[in-house]
Design an enzyme around this catalytic site. Structure first.
Site, PDB file in Angstrom:
ATOM      1  N   VAL A  11      -4.541  10.544   7.792  1.00 16.21           N
ATOM      2  CA  VAL A  11      -5.219  11.054   6.595  1.00 16.21           C
ATOM      3  C   VAL A  11      -5.739   9.895   5.745  1.00 16.21           C
ATOM      4  O   VAL A  11      -6.922   9.839   5.388  1.00 16.21           O
ATOM      5  CB  VAL A  11      -4.263  11.964   5.781  1.00 16.21           C
ATOM      6  CG1 VAL A  11      -4.880  12.323   4.437  1.00 16.21           C
ATOM      7  CG2 VAL A  11      -3.946  13.222   6.579  1.00 16.21           C
ATOM      8  N   THR A 122       0.990  16.273   2.096  1.00 14.76           N
ATOM      9  CA  THR A 122       1.363  17.694   2.054  1.00 14.76           C
ATOM     10  C   THR A 122       2.708  17.833   1.343  1.00 14.76           C
ATOM     11  O   THR A 122       3.727  17.346   1.842  1.00 14.76           O
ATOM     12  CB  THR A 122       1.442  18.253   3.484  1.00 14.76           C
ATOM     13  OG1 THR A 122       0.168  18.055   4.099  1.00 14.76           O
ATOM     14  CG2 THR A 122       1.795  19.731   3.500  1.00 14.76           C
ATOM     15  N   CYS A 262       1.856  18.053  11.927  1.00 13.82           N
ATOM     16  CA  CYS A 262       1.717  18.994  10.810  1.00 13.82           C
ATOM     17  C   CYS A 262       2.383  20.344  11.025  1.00 13.82           C
ATOM     18  O   CYS A 262       3.252  20.733  10.248  1.00 13.82           O
ATOM     19  CB  CYS A 262       0.247  19.196  10.483  1.00 13.82           C
ATOM     20  SG  CYS A 262      -0.493  17.736   9.788  1.00 13.82           S
TER      21      CYS A 262
HETATM   22  C1  UDX Z   1      -3.469  20.618  12.251  1.00  9.70           C
HETATM   23  C2  UDX Z   1      -4.460  21.497  11.451  1.00  9.70           C
HETATM   24  O1  UDX Z   1      -5.414  22.084  12.343  1.00  9.70           O
HETATM   25  C3  UDX Z   1      -5.117  20.680  10.365  1.00  9.70           C
HETATM   26  O2  UDX Z   1      -5.983  21.508   9.606  1.00  9.70           O
HETATM   27  C4  UDX Z   1      -3.995  20.113   9.497  1.00  9.70           C
HETATM   28  O3  UDX Z   1      -4.483  19.455   8.397  1.00  9.70           O
HETATM   29  C5  UDX Z   1      -3.092  19.228  10.339  1.00  9.70           C
HETATM   30  O4  UDX Z   1      -2.540  20.019  11.379  1.00  9.70           O
HETATM   31  P1  UDX Z   1      -3.621  18.853  14.235  1.00  9.70           P
HETATM   32  O5  UDX Z   1      -2.134  18.763  14.142  1.00  9.70           O
HETATM   33  O6  UDX Z   1      -4.413  17.607  14.346  1.00  9.70           O
HETATM   34  O7  UDX Z   1      -4.214  19.643  12.962  1.00  9.70           O
HETATM   35  O8  UDX Z   1      -3.944  19.725  15.540  1.00  9.70           O
HETATM   36  P2  UDX Z   1      -4.537  21.166  15.918  1.00  9.70           P
HETATM   37  O9  UDX Z   1      -5.811  20.980  16.610  1.00  9.70           O
HETATM   38  O10 UDX Z   1      -4.500  22.095  14.799  1.00  9.70           O
HETATM   39  O11 UDX Z   1      -3.450  21.622  17.025  1.00  9.70           O
HETATM   40  C6  UDX Z   1      -2.063  21.692  16.728  1.00  9.70           C
HETATM   41  C7  UDX Z   1      -1.265  22.101  17.934  1.00  9.70           C
HETATM   42  O12 UDX Z   1      -1.502  23.464  18.269  1.00  9.70           O
HETATM   43  C8  UDX Z   1      -1.548  21.319  19.214  1.00  9.70           C
HETATM   44  O13 UDX Z   1      -0.322  21.039  19.865  1.00  9.70           O
HETATM   45  C9  UDX Z   1      -2.384  22.271  20.059  1.00  9.70           C
HETATM   46  O14 UDX Z   1      -2.225  22.031  21.447  1.00  9.70           O
HETATM   47  C10 UDX Z   1      -1.788  23.600  19.655  1.00  9.70           C
HETATM   48  N1  UDX Z   1      -2.729  24.724  19.808  1.00  9.70           N
HETATM   49  C11 UDX Z   1      -3.853  24.787  19.044  1.00  9.70           C
HETATM   50  C12 UDX Z   1      -2.419  25.753  20.699  1.00  9.70           C
HETATM   51  O15 UDX Z   1      -1.379  25.713  21.386  1.00  9.70           O
HETATM   52  N2  UDX Z   1      -3.273  26.829  20.778  1.00  9.70           N
HETATM   53  C13 UDX Z   1      -4.413  26.910  20.035  1.00  9.70           C
HETATM   54  O16 UDX Z   1      -5.126  27.913  20.163  1.00  9.70           O
HETATM   55  C14 UDX Z   1      -4.720  25.862  19.142  1.00  9.70           C
END
Ligand code: UDX
Length: 436
Positions: A11, A122, A262
């Protein structure tokens, strides 16, 4: 504008580089001399597409620099962002110690005149109000005027620069009109709707957003369990569900669950603050539970297939918690590998970016190789944990020749079951029938 950002993680560093690119003069404060040296030399320390170029361009233009010192950065700044970590404590609460330490330090160096302290970390509801009191208590002169703004961040790793420049919304929480005006001016080149609100609402928007996204993922995985039990096809079911505009298609991808810095942390923190507030929050407890179950079902199905009496060679592709990042915090792959190693099998793993973190985590408990074909050579089974694009385009004929047995467990549904059957694989995926 002159701004300071305390913290240079995903961030802090991305926000700093983007604001510098818009022409602001940005100072970033850290606490580790070696890291500050490397950042000033143009090394972003993290793997994030486009970040190295963005950082180097702004270092060359002298619009960004990194320091260990709060003075004179803080007293020269109109806006000071706090973007340090709020990791999970033993009881699930967000650990605010870094935020408190930084805010106290910022307060001791505030200029005579007016500054804005914007909290990007956060933090649970009430933290910004607590920080306001902390600053008021710490400053030594009435001339050090300040306002607090809660400015949560929604960037995703892997697309962090684009998310910062073109967010869906910019949330600004404050009870000061002049602070909001200044923040709107700073965010002027940034896209997205503006949501101007009070401190507690801004704080809660961040937790509510991440918790709802995590809920969608766990809901999708729950439907995948039903599909596996009934022969239905989870991606097709969820695609049709998501075509309802009230629901939407995003974050309904089934797999081995969510990880990262997150979702796991923020869901836990919201459950914890619910407990403190006396609220019944079984919904999010269940979201967490399903996320655990998704990983356990996957490792159990692999072990049921290969047994645990004879030591097998297992190839693993994908370690990072999702593609396009080297981040392995709460990576589902770690939990899966741990189970396979504990059952006595030999794991050889490959990831396009996260090898260093895997080495730190597992040492010589697993073997690491620098190309996906080397991982599958003579392996009894291939296990896929992360859907890197590199795996989508791979030469599957070659993979089949290299594997001892053409057996694949895919935790992210990278391939089509029909295609895999045609190629002669026994292919197990999530929420879809295995075509043998
Ligand atoms: C997340 C939020 O999207 C973002 O807005 C916040 O500020 C920080 O946390 P990030 O952790 O970078 O971002 O990843 P993200 O793309 O959201 O995916 C999180 C996890 O969910 C990953 O492990 C991904 O594989 C999983 N995921 C995501 C799924 O299993 N299924 C999905 O449909 C989407």
């Amino acid at each position: 504008m002159r701004i300071t950002i305390v913290g240079h993680g995903y961030v802090g560093l991305v926000t700093a580089s983007v604001f510098a690119d818009f022409g602001n003069e940005v100072t970033v404060i850290g606490r580790t001399p070696e890291k500050i040296r490397r950042l000033n030399a143009g090394d972003p320390l993290i793997y994030e597409p486009g970040l190295e170029e963005l950082l180097q361009r702004n270092l060359e233009a002298k619009r960004i620099h990194f320091t260990l010192k709060y003075d004179p950065a803080i007293k020269n700044s109109e806006v000071i962002f706090v973007a340090v970590g709020t990791p999970t404590s033993a009881d699930g609460a967000a650990d605010l110690s870094q935020v408190r330490t930084v805010v106290r330090e910022v307060a001791t160096h505030l200029k005579h005149g007016y500054s804005i302290v914007a909290i990007k970390s956060t933090v649970p509801v009430g933290t910004n109000a607590e920080m306001k009191q902390l600053i008021a208590k710490t400053i030594s002169s009435k001339n050090q005027k300040f306002d607090i703004v809660s400015c949560p961040e929604f960037l995703r790793e892997g697309t962090a620069i684009n998310d910062t420049k073109h967010p869906d919304r910019v949330v600004l929480g404050s009870n000061s009109k002049s602070a909001i005006e200044k923040m709107l001016e700073l965010h002027q080149p940034i896209g997205g709707e503006r949501v101007i609100t009070d401190l507690p609402s801004a704080e809660l928007i961040k937790y509510a957003s991440n918790s709802l996204l995590a809920t969608k993922i766990s809901f999708a995985n729950l439907i995948a369990f039903y599909c596996e039990a009934t022969g239905a096809n989870a991606p097709q079911v969820l695609k049709a569900v998501g075509l309802d505009k009230r629901i939407g298609n995003s974050f309904l991808q089934v797999g081995i669950g969510y990880g990262g810095a997150c979702f796991p942390k923020d869901v836990k923190a919201l459950i914890h603050s619910g407990k403190l507030l006396g609220l019944d929050n079984q919904l999010l407890q269940e979201v967490e539970h399903i996320n655990q179950v998704a990983k356990e079902r996957f490792s159990r199905s692999i072990l049921e297939k290969i047994g645990s009496k004879v030591k097998k060679k297992i190839a693993v592709w994908g370690i990072s918690f999702k593609p396009n990042t080297d981040d392995t915090r709460e990576a589902p792959a770690f939990a899966v590998i741990e189970k396979l190693v504990t059952a006595g099998h030999a794991v050889t793993a490959y990831d396009p970016a996260a090898m260093e973190h895997a080495k730190t985590k597992f040492g010589n408990k697993i073997a690491l190789v620098s190309d996906p074909y080397a991982a599958v050579a003579k392996a009894d089974v291939l296990v896929i944990n992360t859907e890197w694009n590199e795996f989508r385009q791979i030469d599957l004929e070659r993979v089949k020749q290299l594997l001892k047995t053409p057996l694949i467990f895919d935790g992210r549904n990278v391939y089509s079951p029909e295609k895999m059957k045609r190629l002669g694989f026994e292919y197990h995926s999530i929420g879809r029938k295995t075509v043998q």
